[in-house]
Design a protein around this motif. Structure first.
Motif: not given
Ligand code: MEV
Length: 315
Positions: A11, A13, A17-18, A20-21, A142-143, A145-146, A187, A191, A272
């Motif tokens: 995948k 992104i 990223e980040h 999205v958490v 703490n993912p 899920g993306l 990662t 995070v 990440s």
């Molecule tokens: C990691 O590939 C993507 C991050 O946004 C972490 C996440 O979404 O769980 C850094």
């Protein structure tokens, strides 16, 4: 149990990223040319063994991050009432591990698919993402899920944590060049660093996170209107915020600068950060070739190319 195979993709992104958490949207795409396969083969004895380029040995003896898969498989065997079933699990992957290309989520996705097929059980997307959360939580803490949502998809995804991922259309024009710094990303550490920064200084960090979310929405509009220049600008804006959050690195910055000097419409880290891969947006295939040459000269250890028209979900 019967012999069965599951597959998944790398995948990338595109943006988000980040942030999205913390509930902001993100856009990510599977890269079907970079595949991972998991094959489970029953054994006559009770041994449960893994063979992969990352770890080979008894499944129960794996250390993190592979131990996330150990926990996942243990819970799945309980679910299938087969805890003593012996098997060999063979993983073949074209994904570089710990480079922001979703190798842990891709491993989980392929293993879940292989085990469901091995037990002849139907698997819904929701159940797959639920199971992937088991190993992703063990590995990352703490993912969002993306990663699992994208490694299990065949078309680009619009993703908001806690919601079902949705396909998002890409234009037919545009090419992403993906370049590896050769440095492992972490990662979990990245995070955790953003979480610590947010806790220490919410007034400074919250606008960076919402700013990434705003850039993602501009990117979605740019994709919908095939505006590659605006898309590139939103990628650059998110990179600026990610660097301020402290998740870029000198190796990433070197490649990002080289791509921009070679005329990339936008360039940013992907995943990440703190190592791993970056992406650069090219206007067309010929431009992508020039970016590949510039990134190779700047020290990229691997370079891939993904034309948006390979993304199937294109407009
Ligand atoms: C990691 O590939 C993507 C991050 O946004 C972490 C996440 O979404 O769980 C850094």
């Amino acid at each position: 149990m019967k012999t069965a195979t599951g597959t998944s993709f790398a995948k990338i992104i595109l943006i988000g990223e980040h942030a999205v958490v913390y509930g902001q949207p993100a856009i990510a795409l599977p890269v079907p040319t970079i595949q991972l396969t998991a094959t489970v083969t029953p054994r006559a004895d009770h041994a449960q063994r893994v063979r992969s380029s990352y770890y080979t040995g008894a499944l129960a003896a794996a250390a993190l991050p592979f131990a996330g898969i150990t926990q996942l498989v243990a819970q799945m065997l309980t679910h299938f009432d087969a805890t003593t079933q012996g098997f060999d699990l063979t993983i073949t992957s074209a994904l570089p591990p710990e480079r922001g290309m979703g190798s842990s989520a891709a491993t989980a996705t392929a293993v879940i698919r292989a085990l469901y097929a091995a037990f002849d059980a139907p698997l819904t997307r929701a159940a797959l993402l639920e199971w992937a959360g088991v190993s992703e939580r063990a590995i990352h803490g703490n993912p969002s899920g993306l990663d699992a949502a994208t490694t299990s998809a065949t078309v680009p995804q619009w993703f908001v944590k806690g919601h079902a991922p949705e396909p998002i259309a890409f234009p037919t024009r545009g090419t992403l060049v993906i370049a590896d710094t050769g440095v492992r990303g972490q990662t979990k550490a990245a995070v955790a660093q953003v979480a610590a920064a947010l806790q220490a200084d919410p007034a400074r960090v919250t606008p960076l996170i919402t700013g990434i979310g705003a850039a993602v929405k501009r990117a979605a509009h740019a994709l919908a209107t095939s505006d590659l220049v605006a898309l590139g600008a939103s990628l650059n804006a998110s990179q600026q915020a990610l660097a301020t959050l402290g998740v870029s690195s000198p190796a990433l910055e070197r490649l990002i600068t080289a791509a921009r000097q070679a005329g990339a419409l936008g360039a940013k880290l992907t995943g990440s950060g703190q190592g791993g891969c970056m992406i650069a947006l090219a206007a067309d295939g010929a431009h992508a070739d020039r970016l590949i040459a510039a990134l190779t000269d700047a020290g990229a250890t691997s370079v891939w190319r993904h034309d948006f028209d390979e993304s199937e979900g294109h407009a």
